[in-house]
Design an enzyme around this catalytic site. Structure first.
Site, PDB file in Angstrom:
ATOM      1  CG  ASP A 105      -2.278   0.387   1.032  1.00 35.44           C
ATOM      2  OD1 ASP A 105      -2.470   1.494   0.509  1.00 35.44           O
ATOM      3  OD2 ASP A 105      -3.188  -0.393   1.352  1.00 35.44           O
ATOM      4  CG  ASP A 207      -4.845   5.347   1.026  1.00 30.58           C
ATOM      5  OD1 ASP A 207      -5.663   4.439   1.201  1.00 30.58           O
ATOM      6  OD2 ASP A 207      -4.843   6.415   1.679  1.00 30.58           O
ATOM      7  CD  GLU A 270      -9.148   3.870  -1.413  1.00 35.50           C
ATOM      8  OE1 GLU A 270     -10.069   3.543  -0.647  1.00 35.50           O
ATOM      9  OE2 GLU A 270      -8.238   4.645  -1.068  1.00 35.50           O
ATOM     10  CG  HIS A 331      -9.155  -2.132   4.326  1.00 38.63           C
ATOM     11  ND1 HIS A 331      -8.721  -2.108   3.019  1.00 38.63           N
ATOM     12  CD2 HIS A 331      -8.827  -0.921   4.844  1.00 38.63           C
ATOM     13  CE1 HIS A 331      -8.154  -0.942   2.768  1.00 38.63           C
ATOM     14  NE2 HIS A 331      -8.204  -0.209   3.863  1.00 38.63           N
ATOM     15  CG  ASP A 332     -11.536   1.349   3.442  1.00 43.68           C
ATOM     16  OD1 ASP A 332     -11.063   1.342   4.592  1.00 43.68           O
ATOM     17  OD2 ASP A 332     -10.875   1.662   2.436  1.00 43.68           O
TER      18      ASP A 332
HETATM   19  C1  GLC Z   1      -8.228   4.576   2.126  1.00 43.73           C
HETATM   20  C2  GLC Z   1      -8.033   3.339   2.955  1.00 43.73           C
HETATM   21  C3  GLC Z   1      -8.719   3.550   4.269  1.00 43.73           C
HETATM   22  C4  GLC Z   1      -8.074   4.728   4.970  1.00 43.73           C
HETATM   23  C5  GLC Z   1      -8.126   5.968   4.084  1.00 43.73           C
HETATM   24  C6  GLC Z   1      -7.217   7.040   4.591  1.00 43.73           C
HETATM   25  O1  GLC Z   1      -9.556   4.775   1.786  1.00 43.73           O
HETATM   26  O2  GLC Z   1      -8.483   2.216   2.263  1.00 43.73           O
HETATM   27  O3  GLC Z   1      -8.655   2.401   5.078  1.00 43.73           O
HETATM   28  O4  GLC Z   1      -8.721   4.985   6.170  1.00 43.73           O
HETATM   29  O5  GLC Z   1      -7.690   5.676   2.778  1.00 43.73           O
HETATM   30  O6  GLC Z   1      -5.892   6.716   4.346  1.00 43.73           O
END
Ligand code: GLC
Length: 539
Positions: A105, A207, A270, A331-332
């Site tokens: 990541d 991210d 993402e 995971h979100d």
């Molecule tokens: C992304 C991650 C998430 C995190 C956010 C801030 O959306 O997947 O888990 O809280 O970024 O970094």
């Protein structure tokens, strides 16, 4: 005529299966209740057995863990909670030894407020790193620079008393945003990428890529007319000026250039955006991210017509060089079983693994893990803590992997950091392996079929019109290979599939339940509720 490439001419990430490991919850090896690198190493053979070819690891860098690793203090080290750099090197070696790939990541949008860069930036207005973050004066009446909101609740601006300015944070106040308009910031992050690429990692999941650049004028975001009280307070406004700015694409290109200094390294991005905006992240002529995450199946209503339209829209706007990809959980978000139920989750697996493009699996979905309710006193996730009463905590989808029926499910020997699902003694890898027709068995079966069949792996996607609004149907075909017809019943009631324009015959290769196997297809087929089939078509 367009001749099909041989399978081995496709890149590894085009024919691969990506699996998201949330390290805190995968496998603990030292009994502290939190997963770690040695734990992951212990489970690599399982992943290989399942058919996984690449692992994406969410952050394991040193962090105060305010956002569980997405608040990074040092981009080029490992947090002692997970192990050390020697352990990481061993993991890398073990992954590669099994012919798998590893993706880390990369969190370029923000650091922890404890990162030395921010500590310097915050120390004074004339510090050389002041401009590495986004600092703004208060408005003349003392109010915040604009109305932007933070994803985890409240304003996105935090006042710094010492230097009498606000700084911007799209997430927690402990996660200040870097200023990507500053070239030094860019170079520093590209060096971070090189550090890991030099080690041999195969790429990154980047991210919140669509957040990287903000409007140069910092204009107020407009009010969201569709906002409802049950939603996250972030949704009160439409983030049109705080995200997805045109200049972000320069950065995507630059990151890609860094990757291209190496061989076969990739970037998954993402991005939560409508598809027409999402596909811009592929870049022009394929010089952007190889796989901008496609979250359609994560966000859409579970409705055959809506999904069919969504798939077609995506296939339709993909740039020529753009390779598709699909995600069911992460995971979100709530797990797939908790969103659509156990029966339909089996349909979802077939869908995920037979659509054209690279699938990403989320740990535990393969054993039908569902969201675990977490009592108020156990909530860890800042999103849940900061906006109580809205059921926004992401903890329920992050609970420990259930390996076996022993105490703590084989995940740890001590109290795990988040509670285990209460049915773990029945629902675990060991148990599911015993039954061919378990969810794990289904995953394994579709994954093996996919790997063996070029049509499923790289073939064309051809939608098939079904009259019933509850059926989702499509063909996958690659020249010179058997074609497949996939018919999925997205309802709990029987459906009768009688496509008017499809002159085809075949036999069910596999389905959601074993009894479907071998069933003849003569241009029509009946399915009970929640059934789905993969039909091998005859010439
Ligand atoms: C992304 C991650 C998430 C995190 C956010 C801030 O959306 O997947 O888990 O809280 O970024 O970094």
């Amino acid at each position: 005529m367009l001749l099909m490439k041989a399978i081995n001419e496709y890149a590894w990430w085009q024919t691969g299966i990506i699996y998201e490991v949330y390290p805190r919850s995968f496998q603990d090896s030292n009994g502290d209740g939190v997963g770690d690198i040695h734990g992951i190493i212990q489970r690599l053979d399982y992943l290989r057995w399942l058919g996984v070819t690449a692992i994406w690891l969410t952050p394991m860098y040193p962090s105060p863990m305010k956002d569980f690793g997405y608040d990074i203090m040092d981009y080029t080290a490992i947090d002692p909670l997970f192990g050390d750099m020697k352990d990481f090197d061993e993991l890398l070696e073990q992954v590669h030894k099994r012919n798998m790939k590893i993706l880390l990541d990369l969190v370029p949008n923000h650091t922890s407020d404890q990162h030395p860069w921010f500590l310097e930036s915050k120390s004074s207005k004339d510090n050389p790193k002041r401009d590495w973050y986004i600092w703004k004066d208060a408005c003349t009446d003392g109010s915040r620079p604009n109305n932007w909101l933070a994803m985890f609740g409240g304003s996105a601006w935090e006042w710094d008393d010492d230097t009498q300015q606000y700084y911007y944070h799209a997430f927690l106040k402990e996660q200040p945003d870097l200023n990507w308009r500053n070239q030094e910031v860019r170079n520093a992050m590209y060096d971070v990428m090189r550090f890991w690429l030099d080690k041999g990692v195969d790429g990154f999941r980047v991210d919140v890529m669509w957040h990287l650049v903000k409007d140069a004028q910092y204009r107020d975001n407009p009010v969201n007319p569709a906002y409802q009280e049950t939603m996250s307070s972030y949704n009160k406004l439409l983030p049109v000026y705080s995200t997805d700015q045109p200049e972000v694409h320069d950065i995507v290109r630059e990151m890609r250039k860094v990757l291209d200094e190496y061989r076969e390294r990739i970037m998954i991005a993402e991005i939560y955006l409508p598809v027409h905006k999402l596909v811009r992240y592929y870049g022009d002529d394929g010089n952007g991210a190889q796989l901008p995450f496609n979250f359609l199946l994560l966000t859409i209503d579970w409705d055959a017509r809506k999904i069919a339209a969504g798939i077609d829209e995506y296939e339709g706007v993909l740039p020529l060089q753009g390779w598709p990809n699909w995600v069911l959980s992460n995971h979100d978000q709530p797990r797939i079983v908790s969103r659509i139920g156990k029966e339909q989750a089996r349909i979802a697996v077939i869908l995920l693994l037979t659509l054209r493009g690279t699938p990403t699996l989320y740990y535990g979905d393969e054993i039908e893990m569902r969201d675990v309710p977490i009592s108020d006193e156990d909530i860890k996730d800042p999103q849940g803590l900061n906006m109580p009463g809205k059921n926004l905590s992401r903890d329920p989808a992050r609970t420990p992997m259930q390996w076996d029926a022993s105490e703590y499910a084989g995940f740890t020997t001590n109290r795990p950091w988040l509670p285990l699902a209460k049915d773990y003694k029945r629902k675990n890898v060991e148990q599911e392996k015993k039954f061919e027709h378990s969810m794990l068995g289904l995953y394994k079966e579709v994954l093996s079929l996919r790997e063996a069949e070029p049509s499923l792996l790289v073939g064309k996607y051809v939608p098939v019109l079904a009259e019933s609004p509850n059926i989702l149907a499509y063909k996958r075909c690659a020249e010179g290979h058997d074609a497949f017809l996939i018919v999925l019943n997205l309802s709990h009631q029987p459906v009768y599939f009688r496509p008017k324009h499809l002159k085809a015959k075949g036999k069910v290769e596999m389905g959601t339940i074993p009894e479907l196997k071998g069933k003849e297809f003569n241009g029509k087929i009946n399915l009970a509720g929640d059934e789905g089939v993969i039909i091998r078509l005859e010439e």
